[in-house]
Design a protein around this motif. Structure first.
Motif: not given
Length: 309
Positions: A152-161, A170-176, A163-168, A36-41
């Motif tokens: 929330e934790t997986i969202t932070k992990l993906f952003i940390e690893k 966060i948006q997916n995370s908020n929706n889920y 960061s270019v796709n941070k907004d993507f 859900e958070i990572g989708a096609d990224k």
């Protein structure tokens, strides 16, 4: 000059498109959030195949090859994956491992034994527990509170690893998270109306749910769905169903329903599947039937079993 610039941009875009981080998860609840958070990224793979009972899984050489190529390896706990440390050490991928059990609220097996294996007459229903030496109940994702923390934790992990796709992310995370919280509200409202908060389940996978809503959990096979109760234990469970006025005996779709069927037949109780969402089938994955749908279906069955509105 313009042509060169466009070529450079195209090459850069192509490079980023094909350099998505590879994420490997162990069990379905972790996979569902990452998807859900990572989708096609991200390039996502789950180590335990769809349709396989999670407790009985053992990694193959092909699984080890997958892991060696992963950027992140998200695990659920030592209790659920006792094979993990040996593989991680042999592949030397310690820095890639992310243990989700460190980021959620855990309950101990002492709580499980003390609170959920005695009936109202004080009789204990004990089983051998595969995970007892580990000391924790590994099924923490069955609590929607923990599932929110996991998301929330997986969202932070993906952003940390990445960061270019941070907004993507966060948006997916908020929706889920909005969907998870809406389902949690349904649970909160329904569970407040139940008149017989007792359930008999296939194995002790619903302790976190039971803690969240003050439900008494009894189980047929203890911590592992493959544990086989003795004839004496089955007899005790039949008496339990009668004495506690339990109207439904729950089994699990990836474990044998035979004992549950025996108990239900002896007590004239309904038999139904209650799923701890440890895994889904291949067909369900193709149809995008996932964690939230499982928990939604569970709610309807639990409402009937516990006389809720």
């Amino acid at each position: 000059m313009l042509k060169k610039t466009l070529t450079t941009v195209f090459l850069f875009a192509s490079t980023t498109a094909f350099s998505n981080m590879t994420v490997t998860t162990t069990i379905y609840p972790l996979y569902s959030i990452a998807k859900e958070i990572g989708a096609d990224k991200i390039k996502l793979q789950n180590l335990i195949p769809f349709g396989v009972e999670a407790h009985g899984f053992d990694p193959t050489p092909a699984d080890m090859a997958k892991l060696s190529k992963s950027d992140i390896f998200i695990t659920s706990s030592d209790s659920m994956e006792p094979w993990k440390d040996k593989i991680v050490k042999s592949l030397k991928i310690e820095e890639k491992v992310f243990d989700m059990s460190k980021y959620v609220k855990l309950r101990t097996l002492e709580e499980e034994n003390d609170e959920h294996h005695e009936d109202e007459k004080g009789h204990k229903h004990e089983h051998d527990h595969d995970h007892e030496h580990e000391g924790i109940d590994p099924h923490y994702w069955v609590s929607l509170n923990n599932y929110i923390l996991m998301t929330e934790t997986i969202t932070k992990l993906f952003i940390e690893k990445d960061s270019v796709n941070k907004d993507f992310y966060i948006q997916n995370s908020n929706n889920y998270l909005a969907k998870i919280k809406a389902l949690k509200e349904k649970y909160d409202l329904s569970m407040a109306t139940c008149t017989n908060k007792k359930i008999l389940v296939n194995h002790d996978a619903f302790g976190y749910f039971a803690d969240d809503y003050g439900v008494k959990q009894y189980s047929i096979s203890g911590m592992s769905p493959e544990d086989k109760p003795s004839a004496k234990q089955i007899s005790e469970l039949i008496n339990l169903v009668k004495n506690e006025k339990i109207n439904t005996v729950f089994f699990e779709e990836f474990a044998s329903p035979k004992v549950a069927q025996t108990i239900a037949k002896a007590t004239n109780a309904k038999i139904d599947a209650l799923r701890p969402a440890e895994n889904i089938s291949k067909d369900e994955n193709k149809k995008s039937y996932g964690y939230l749908q499982i928990m939604e279906d569970n709610l309807e069955k639990l409402k009937f079993a516990m006389d809720c509105k």
